[in-house]
Design a protein around this motif. Structure first.
Motif, PDB file in Angstrom:
ATOM      1  N   TYR A 401      55.261 -32.991  23.183  1.00 20.48           N
ATOM      2  CA  TYR A 401      53.839 -32.857  23.457  1.00 20.48           C
ATOM      3  C   TYR A 401      53.571 -33.435  24.842  1.00 20.48           C
ATOM      4  N   GLY A 402      52.621 -32.784  25.549  1.00 23.07           N
ATOM      5  CA  GLY A 402      52.287 -33.243  26.876  1.00 23.07           C
ATOM      6  C   GLY A 402      50.937 -32.725  27.308  1.00 23.07           C
ATOM      7  N   LEU A 403      50.660 -32.827  28.601  1.00 26.89           N
ATOM      8  CA  LEU A 403      49.363 -32.426  29.115  1.00 26.89           C
ATOM      9  C   LEU A 403      49.536 -31.690  30.434  1.00 26.89           C
ATOM     10  N   ALA A 404      48.496 -30.911  30.766  1.00 28.31           N
ATOM     11  CA  ALA A 404      48.406 -30.229  32.050  1.00 28.31           C
ATOM     12  C   ALA A 404      47.001 -30.432  32.584  1.00 28.31           C
ATOM     13  N   LEU A 405      46.893 -30.700  33.857  1.00 29.42           N
ATOM     14  CA  LEU A 405      45.609 -30.917  34.506  1.00 29.42           C
ATOM     15  C   LEU A 405      45.260 -29.679  35.318  1.00 29.42           C
ATOM     16  N   LEU A 406      44.121 -29.043  34.971  1.00 25.60           N
ATOM     17  CA  LEU A 406      43.658 -27.831  35.645  1.00 25.60           C
ATOM     18  C   LEU A 406      42.428 -28.145  36.458  1.00 25.60           C
ATOM     19  N   LYS A 407      42.322 -27.486  37.595  1.00 26.64           N
ATOM     20  CA  LYS A 407      41.195 -27.681  38.508  1.00 26.64           C
ATOM     21  C   LYS A 407      40.475 -26.362  38.724  1.00 26.64           C
ATOM     22  N   TRP A 408      39.154 -26.410  38.632  1.00 24.83           N
ATOM     23  CA  TRP A 408      38.317 -25.226  38.884  1.00 24.83           C
ATOM     24  C   TRP A 408      38.006 -25.167  40.385  1.00 24.83           C
ATOM     25  N   GLU A 409      38.516 -24.108  40.992  1.00 23.89           N
ATOM     26  CA  GLU A 409      38.370 -23.967  42.432  1.00 23.89           C
ATOM     27  C   GLU A 409      38.387 -22.499  42.791  1.00 23.89           C
ATOM     28  N   ILE A 416      47.243 -28.414  38.580  1.00 27.74           N
ATOM     29  CA  ILE A 416      47.544 -29.351  39.659  1.00 27.74           C
ATOM     30  C   ILE A 416      48.376 -30.533  39.177  1.00 27.74           C
ATOM     31  N   GLY A 417      48.648 -30.603  37.880  1.00 25.81           N
ATOM     32  CA  GLY A 417      49.458 -31.717  37.380  1.00 25.81           C
ATOM     33  C   GLY A 417      49.893 -31.458  35.957  1.00 25.81           C
ATOM     34  N   GLU A 418      51.000 -32.121  35.569  1.00 26.25           N
ATOM     35  CA  GLU A 418      51.512 -31.985  34.221  1.00 26.25           C
ATOM     36  C   GLU A 418      52.295 -33.236  33.859  1.00 26.25           C
ATOM     37  N   ALA A 419      52.519 -33.406  32.567  1.00 27.57           N
ATOM     38  CA  ALA A 419      53.283 -34.568  32.091  1.00 27.57           C
ATOM     39  C   ALA A 419      53.778 -34.267  30.692  1.00 27.57           C
ATOM     40  N   CYS A 420      55.059 -34.569  30.485  1.00 25.21           N
ATOM     41  CA  CYS A 420      55.672 -34.469  29.154  1.00 25.21           C
ATOM     42  C   CYS A 420      55.715 -35.873  28.576  1.00 25.21           C
ATOM     43  N   LEU A 421      55.065 -36.096  27.416  1.00 19.01           N
ATOM     44  CA  LEU A 421      54.796 -37.452  26.970  1.00 19.01           C
ATOM     45  C   LEU A 421      55.661 -37.898  25.800  1.00 19.01           C
ATOM     46  N   THR A 422      55.586 -37.214  24.648  1.00 25.32           N
ATOM     47  CA  THR A 422      56.182 -37.781  23.440  1.00 25.32           C
ATOM     48  C   THR A 422      56.492 -36.669  22.450  1.00 25.32           C
ATOM     49  N   TYR A 423      57.221 -37.107  21.385  1.00 22.23           N
ATOM     50  CA  TYR A 423      57.463 -36.202  20.265  1.00 22.23           C
ATOM     51  C   TYR A 423      56.295 -36.183  19.282  1.00 22.23           C
ATOM     52  N   GLN A 424      55.463 -37.204  19.295  1.00 25.32           N
ATOM     53  CA  GLN A 424      54.360 -37.306  18.350  1.00 25.32           C
ATOM     54  C   GLN A 424      53.265 -36.295  18.696  1.00 25.32           C
TER      55      GLN A 424
END
Length: 1586
Positions: A401-409, A416-424
């Motif tokens: 599980y992780g996240l992605a950062l999107l920008k409205w432009e 503009i960014g991402e991160a792989c965080l954990t198995y949970q």
């Protein structure tokens, strides 16, 4: 709906645009307006001007929700409210959206469907519990009729006809057509159902949708997109296949009318346009949409269709020039939305996310689709920043599980960014109020990641914290100088609530101490400014304001008074933005209030944005100016509300989206956003690897030192091993290798581990063995032990023949209770068989001797005729006579050839009832069992013979092998190397011949020798030796070890050479040596002769044994073949028995089916008669209303004539010229042509408006035009100069009255025509039902005749001998060289002649047989009489020769007088015998009575079972009747009876009053007459008496 205690700003709030989730209720209004209804919204799409307008039914004035909607070809539509129990139907106009009619039925809880029909009628189908069809006249606001439909389905639809007053009702599996008719003051309806397949009939695929063509024909399609036409046959609907193709797929089909054809959607995701050319339907257009179609609808002109797909694509299907059909994408309304967010800081765009990962962005004010992105991942959610145009997307890519950062432009979303965080599982992401801090939490595991968002939107991890507890909610907020994270810890297993709040420093990740007491468990926390949090208590309509104050590392909690939210349900959520609080919940309301002015109730507003029955609001957002509200309902519908809009026109212009926006997803990856790389490692793994690397760097020097020391130890160990191997000195013996094992602890650990593994393997093996034993025991118990005789095969020896016995169960015994009962009943039946009257059987009369003597005289004259007849007729052979005398000729089976048939066997000529069938079932079972047992006995004998034969063959084979061995030995002795290589093979038993080996394993079957451990080896002690017998030992030495020498063994021994041959040369032989040589040669010659003799003996024995062996095997194989044929015969007999029983079953089944068909036809007749009677009553009502209409019409005609006559009476005072001018203008009418068919109600309204001048609120445009023309005609400018205003006004008033009368005449003419057409339809319905009833009666008569015919013409089963083919055909043409071709007519004529001669022959043969039987009977009677006469003569002679001596006479006399000594004994014995006889007689009588009682008891029990069955059927029918009948019917019947009784009582009372008045009148008349006579006496005629 606005509460009284809250300020209402709902009038200012307007719906800008909406996205519907459910599109099942979609209709056209007029030609170019499409209306979609769901929840509280009706969305109007004007396809001509490309505008979108939303109507919100969220109050009583506008409507309480929208349940169903129906449009009409004019600008009129109707919708039903969603509320219960008495929803209204509101009829409105478009685009004014004004309510013109309000219809309310207090008996309806909810409507399933609506339909607007011709003649200004409105039809609706209600739901539970009535499921009734209601028809309204919306102009007069009257309910014309309401009848139950008996269609209890949740999903059903009604489609009105375009040309007739008909409604098509469709549901899953059935169709009804309701024909509505208006007859003056009443309305009637006729039902035309589509009969479904019932019982054993094969049902067709269910019909999915229906539609009416432009010419009034009804069509339907099934789940395979096959097109059917539905026509009327007078009573119901008849389905006929019009078009079909082999279309495969799983999509749900739908259809609509398009132009002159049909637009259908098939299961293969293809849209087709079907057109009919002549009599054949063809596909004229084909289109495959990008998505699954869920709805097809066309306008009333059928030149425009709308196609709505599952993902939200809206297509418009139109026909351009030259029949060019096109499908254009006009809009995209995303469906299955699960998340919605407003993008800061402008709040001009919203972002929606559906359950498939599609991310769309829309403009808030216009609803324009700006961009679409496809997120690659699972379990996706998103959250928008409160201050920046940022969007954080959280989801899973494979295991992480992780996240992605999107920008409205630039009107686009870019990652503009991402991160792989954990198995949970990460389920929460939220920003701080300033947008600079982001928290991502795995709520179930309690893992929290806190990120810092820089000014240039870069992510940097601040801290990671493992709380170890499940969380409910978390919020970031600045308390003091630091940003802190507040988390609610989960404290319940049933609800997402918590009673404890944890405070964490966002920068360091340390927990801060929290002091203060909470008011209760909370489900949500929302930041309400610096140091303040709004908390949502569990199951409460209030919210709590929590204030936090930080002192050093301690955070203090302060509770403020509870704030009332205004919600009615205790389930809501909070959104905070710039001192404004928005609460939304399950009641569907959104409430705005200011946080610091709540006590004064200022600035409060409550909006109903979704209906209370739809599950409430899932998510809502507001902007910082509190001007826009965006909500997402739990069912998926979303909308945008403008809270401060002053513009009353809220129409939005929609533009078709660019198709390339969706096509890029398939060809380019720009629109695909991956949350993070699937090969990336998560944060926890990276931290673990980083920790390992740091430890490795810190301990590298120590590790190198340990490795060097181990290398030196290794070298020393190798040297010690080499020295040990080279050591040969006795003082230093070699040591075992185990002594050099340095890691002894490792060895012990390995041994312990191995021991544990062995124990585990032993436990698993034992458990597996026990489980297998358990399964094997169960199989043996239920599949082997229950079989009395297992299935066994018997194979021939060295041949392919085989035979198998019958497997017999132990329950198949000779007698069982049912068979004993059958035997008892059958015995009684056979005893009384002679008393049964059977007229079909010929009775053989017995002729006495005198009658036979008298008949001999008459028979002598017939002898000569019979002799001539016998000379022409062949005499039956003895075998034929014996066959005819065989009682089993008509048995239908040859079981009597093998077994004894039970006496209770029922002949097939006498078996006809269900009782006989039951008896035959058990008797046939007994016969089959006996046949199988008989065959198994024969099989067992043959099996025993095979055992003996196998033993015999093995003995012979062993002897043959010995002979071959002896012959080869003799060949070796003779010096020949030609050995016999004959392979002698012993027969082997097959596995199927020894089935007991399936459950028992012999030792010789196991090829692997058993393992014996050394501990199990036991050395047996030596056996005790007998005493040494020197005599026996000497005898054994003398006889060379044997006591008997065999001749064939002796002749194989070589002759011992003489000593001279061994020691000397032949030239040195002397006479003794020569004598020994001659003796040796003679012995050798003799030994060779003996060997030749022995060889010949072996050859002869081999031939004899081979012949014996072959003959025995051939004989045994022949027996196996015969047994196989016997098995076939037994199978054939069993088949004959079963076939006989099955034929009886089939006969009884035919009887049952015939009775069921007759009963169904009776029910059908009763149904048609009831329907016909009901239609007849309705026809009487129609005729009475027709007469009323006709009377009113004639009255209007008389009124018109009267107006013509009395017109000039109003102008008596004017000059004739003026009167003529008035009459001329009186006849003038406005030029008016009705472009549409006006209903009688509309004409009546127009007539009233002509006279009164008051126009109704909703009037047809043609009527308005006519009224304008009338007003223009009455204008003063049209007055001629010769008239004055008074005369002109009088003329105009009279002209308006005349116009009113003419319009009413036109209306009544239309009503009369409608009534007459209704009468014709009802007469046709009555005639059709009468015809159906007559056909059903004829069918009942045919079935009865067929049943009687089947009962008279029985089918008997006969077993015939198989014929023999005399001429064997080879299949070549030469077989027919000597054949002659004959015409079929000649062969048929010859066959007819042969049949006639055969019938004559059979007749003569029967007569001959009867004649011979008569002669034999007379001869038998004559012989009987002669024997009887001889017997009587012998008895008479014996009586005459009888003489009694005196001693015997005296003895008899004394015995008679009782004077003997044995008198007492004799008397006692007589009494004992008499008592025994009486007791036995009484016991016999009691036994008979008990048997009779038991028999009566069984009959009574059978009768009781029959009665219970009847009672159950009656109860089921009563229950079904109660379910089908109206629960209010008894009350209605009671009211009718009450009214009738009151009417009768009133009638009798009136009759008594009339009688009393009549009596009083008669009395008064009498008194009046008397008074008249007194007043005016009558003079009598004078007569003279002569």
């Amino acid at each position: 709906m606005v509460e009284d205690n809250l300020k209402s700003d709902g009038e200012k709030a307007q719906v800008r645009w909406a996205i519907p989730q459910r599109v099942h209720f979609m209709t056209f209004i007029g030609r170019d307006v499409l209306a979609v209804a769901h929840d509280v919204f009706i969305i109007f799409f004007n396809l001509k001007y490309n505008t979108e307008h939303v109507y919100e039914a969220n109050c009583f004035e506008k409507g309480d929700g929208v349940d169903v909607i129906a449009g009409y070809k004019t600008n009129t539509f109707a919708f039903a409210e969603k509320c219960t129990p008495t929803p209204r139907i509101l009829v409105m106009t478009y685009p004014a959206l004004k309510i013109v009619a309000e219809l309310k039925d207090h008996e309806v809880n909810r409507y399933k469907a609506l339909a607007m029909m011709e003649n200004e009628l409105l039809a609706g189908v209600s739901g539970f519990p009535q499921y009734a069809l209601s028809v309204w006249s919306w102009r007069s606001r009257q309910r014309l009729l309401s009848i139950p439909t008996a269609v209890v389905r949740r999903r059903q639809s009604i489609v009105p006809s375009r040309t007739h007053l008909m409604i098509g009702q469709c549901w899953e599996g059935g169709i009804n057509v309701w024909e509505v008719t208006q007859c003056h003051k009443v309305a009637l309806v006729m039902k035309r159902p589509l009969d479904e397949a019932t019982g054993w009939e094969v049902s067709d695929p269910p019909l999915r949708a229906i539609c009416w063509s432009s010419d009034g024909q009804l069509y339907a399609i099934d789940e395979n997109a096959h097109l059917y036409s539905l026509t009327f046959d007078g009573v119901g609907l008849v389905k006929q296949l019009e078009w079909s193709e082999n279309i495969e797929g799983k999509n749900r089909t739908c259809m609509c009318t398009y132009n002159t054809g049909m637009l259908i959607y098939g299961p293969d995701n293809c849209v087709r346009v079907l057109k009919k050319s002549d009599t054949k339907w063809t596909v004229s257009w084909f289109y495959r949409p990008r998505d699954v179609v869920i709805k097809l609808v066309s306008n009333f002109a059928t030149d425009l269709a709308i196609m709505w797909t599952e993902k939200g694509f809206v297509y418009k299907i139109t026909t351009e020039l030259e029949d060019n059909i096109e499908a254009k994408l006009i809009s995209f309304k995303q469906r299955n939305i699960k998340k919605i967010q407003l993008l800061a800081p402008s709040y001009a765009h919203i972002v929606t996310l559906d359950d498939g990962g599609t991310l769309c962005s829309y403009e808030v004010m216009t609803g324009k689709l700006e961009t679409i992105k496809y997120l690659s991942g699972e379990d996706i959610t998103l959250q928008a920043s409160p201050t920046d145009p940022l969007l954080v997307v959280v989801g899973a890519v494979e295991p992480n599980y992780g996240l992605a950062l999107l920008k409205w432009e630039h009107n686009d979303l870019q990652k503009i960014g991402e991160a792989c965080l954990t198995y949970q599982i990460i389920s929460k992401a939220t920003f701080s109020p300033d947008g600079r801090t982001l928290v991502v939490a795995a709520m179930s595991a309690g893992d929290v990641f806190i990120y810092n968002v820089s000014e240039d939107f870069k992510l940097s991890l601040m801290t990671y914290t493992e709380l170890g507890r499940s969380l409910v909610d978390c919020v970031l907020m600045q308390v003091g100088e630091l940003v802190r994270l507040f988390c609610v810890v989960l404290s319940s297993d049933q609800h997402a609530i918590g009673e404890r709040i944890i405070c964490i420093n966002a920068k360091t990740g340390e927990k801060n101490k929290l002091e203060g007491k909470l008011a209760g468990p909370y489900s949500q926390l929302v930041s309400a400014g610096p140091g303040k949090i709004l908390a949502v208590p569990h199951r409460s309509t209030q919210m709590h304001l929590l204030e936090f104050i930080a002192l050093n590392d301690i955070v203090h909690l302060k509770m403020h008074p509870a704030i009332n939210t205004g919600h009615e349900l205790k389930q809501y959520n909070i959104v905070y933005n710039d001192e404004s609080v928005l609460t939304y919940g399950y009641d569907g309301t959104a409430i705005f209030q200011h946080l610091h002015h709540t006590e004064e109730n200022e600035d409060l507003m409550k909006l109903v944005v979704t209906h209370r029955y739809e599950g409430g609001i899932k998510e809502a957002c507001i902007d910082n100016k509190k001007s826009v509200l965006v909500h997402l309902a739990n069912h998926g519908t979303s909308s945008v509300h403008l809270l401060q809009s002053e513009d009353s026109n809220n129409e939005v212009t929609f533009e078709p989206p660019d198709p390339l926006m969706f096509e890029e997803y398939y060809y380019d990856s720009n629109n695909v956003i991956t949350i993070f790389d699937k090969d990336a490692k998560n944060y926890l793994d990276e931290e673990e690897e980083k920790k390992i690397k740091e430890e490795e760097i810190a301990s590298k020097q120590q590790r190198d030192e340990i490795i060097l020391s181990l290398e030196s130890v290794k070298i020393q160990l190798v040297d010690l091993l080499e020295n040990n191997l080279q050591s040969n000195e006795p003082e230093y013996p070699q040591l075992p290798l185990s002594e050099f094992l340095l890691h002894s602890e490792y060895k012990r650990d390995r041994q312990k581990q191995a021991e544990k593994e062995r124990e585990q393997i032993q436990i698993e093996t034992d458990a597996r063995i026990q489980a297998l034993n358990k399964v094997s025991d169960w199989i043996k118990k239920h599949c082997w032990d229950v079989v009395l005789t297992p299935c066994t095969k018997l194979f021939a020896i060295f041949s392919h023949y085989q035979v198998e016995n019958f497997a017999v169960l132990p329950t198949q015994r000779n007698n069982w209770p049912e068979l004993q009962q059958i035997e008892a009943l059958r015995t009684i039946e056979m005893e009384n068989d002679s008393d049964v009257f059977r007229p079909e059987e010929e009775q053989m009369e017995t002729i006495s001797v005198d009658d036979k003597a008298l008949a001999l005289v008459s028979q002598t004259t017939e002898v000569e005729g019979w002799k001539s007849l016998q000379s022409q007729t062949p005499i039956l052979s003895e075998t034929e006579i014996s066959d005819e005398s065989n009682p089993y000729v008509l048995a239908g089976s040859t079981a009597h050839d093998l077994i004894e048939i039970p006496k209770i066997m029922i002949p097939q000529t006498m078996s006809y009832s269900f009782l006989h069938m039951n008896w035959m079932q058990h008797i046939v079972k007994l016969n089959v069992q006996n046949l199988r047992l008989w065959f198994n006995k024969e099989f067992d004998d043959l099996m025993n013979q095979k055992k003996r034969e196998m033993s015999h063959v093995q003995n012979i084979n062993s002897r043959l092998r010995f002979i071959v061995q002896e012959l080869n030995t003799l060949s070796d002795l003779r010096g020949s190397y030609h050995h016999l290589t004959i392979g002698i093979q012993d027969p082997e038993w097959d596995q199927e011949e020894q089935p007991e080996k399936l459950i028992k394993v012999e030792a010789e079957e196991v090829t692997v020798p058993p393992y014996i451990s050394p501990s199990q080896i036991v050395i047996p002690p030596p056996e005790p030796q007998p005493k040494d017998d020197f005599r026996e030992r000497a005898l054994m030495e003398m006889m060379d070890g044997v006591l008997e020498k065999l001749w064939h063994e002796e002749i194989k021994k070589p002759i011992q050479l003489p000593q001279c041959i061994i020691e000397k040369d032949p030239e040195h032989f002397n006479e003794d040596d020569l004598r020994e040589v001659f003796d040796y040669e003679a012995k050798v010659a003799g030994r060779n002769e003996e060997r030749d003799k022995y060889r010949k003996m072996l050859h002869a024995e081999y031939a004899k044994l081979s012949q014996t062996l072959n003959e025995g095997i051939v004989k045994f194989n022949q027996k196996v073949k015969d047994m196989w044929l016997t098995k076939l015969k037994v199978d054939s007999i069993i088949g004959q028995e079963n076939l006989n029983l099955m034929r009886l079953r089939r006969i009884n089944l035919d009887r049952v089916e015939s009775a069921e068909k007759i009963e169904d036809l009776r029910l059908e007749i009763s149904k048609y008669e009831a329907e016909g009677e009901m239609l007849q009553q309705e026809l009487i009502t129609i005729q009475s209303n027709t007469e009323q209409c006709q009377a009113i019409y004639e009255g209007l005609i008389q009124k018109e004539k009267q107006q013509e006559k009395t017109f000039k009476n109003h102008f008596v005072d004017v000059s004739p010229v003026v009167a003529d001018q008035c009459y001329k203008f009186y006849k003038r009418r406005p030029k008016w042509q009705a472009r549409g068919n006006l209903t009688p109600a509309a004409l009546q309204e127009m007539a009233t408006a002509v006279v009164t001048g008051v126009r109704p609120p909703l009037m047809h445009p043609d009527c308005l035009e006519f009224l304008k023309s009338v007003d223009q005609l009455d204008h003063i400018s049209n007055m001629p100069p010769v008239m004055d205003e008074t005369v002109w006004s009088t003329m105009c008033r009279l002209r308006r009255a005349k116009i009113e009368n003419e319009i009413r005449l036109r209306a009544m003419s239309a009503e009369v025509s409608c009534a007459e057409s209704a009468a014709n339809v009802w007469r046709a319905g009555v005639a059709a039902r009468r015809s159906r009833a007559a056909r059903a009666r004829a069918r009942v008569l045919e079935l009865r005749q067929a049943t009687e015919h089947d009962a008279r013409n029985r089918t008997l089963q006969l077993v015939m001998r198989a014929g023999q083919v005399e001429i064997v055909s080879t299949g070549h043409i030469e077989d027919f060289e000597d054949a002659i071709l004959l015409p079929r007519d000649e062969i048929e004529e010859i066959n007819n002649v042969i049949l006639q001669v055969g019938e004559l022959k059979l007749k003569l043969m029967r007569q001959q047989v009867e004649f011979r039987k008569g002669i034999l009977a007379k001869e038998w009677e004559h012989a009987q009489m002669k024997m009887k006469l001889r017997h009587m003569e012998q008895e008479l002679a014996s009586y005459r020769r009888l003489k009694l001596p005196k001693e015997l006479q005296w003895y008899l006399k004394n015995k008679m007088l009782g004077r003997t000594d044995e008198q007492e004994y004799i008397r006692m014995e007589k009494e004992i015998e008499a008592s025994k006889v009486s007791v036995n007689r009484e016991l016999t009588e009691e036994i008979k009575k008990v048997e009779e009682v038991e028999l009566k008891k069984s009959q009574v029990e059978a009768h009781l079972k029959h009665l219970e069955t009847l009672i159950g059927n009656l109860n089921a029918k009563v229950s079904e009747k109660k379910l089908n009948e109206d629960p209010l019917m008894p009350i209605k019947i009671r009211n009718v009876y009450k009214e009738r009784m009151e009417t009768l009582i009133m009638r009798s009372k009136l009759i008594r009053e009339v009688q009393a008045n009549h009596t009083r009148i008669v009395l008064l008349q009498t008194e009046l007459e008397l008074l008249r006579l007194k007043t005016y006496p009558t003079l009598a005629t004078f007569r003279t008496l002569e």
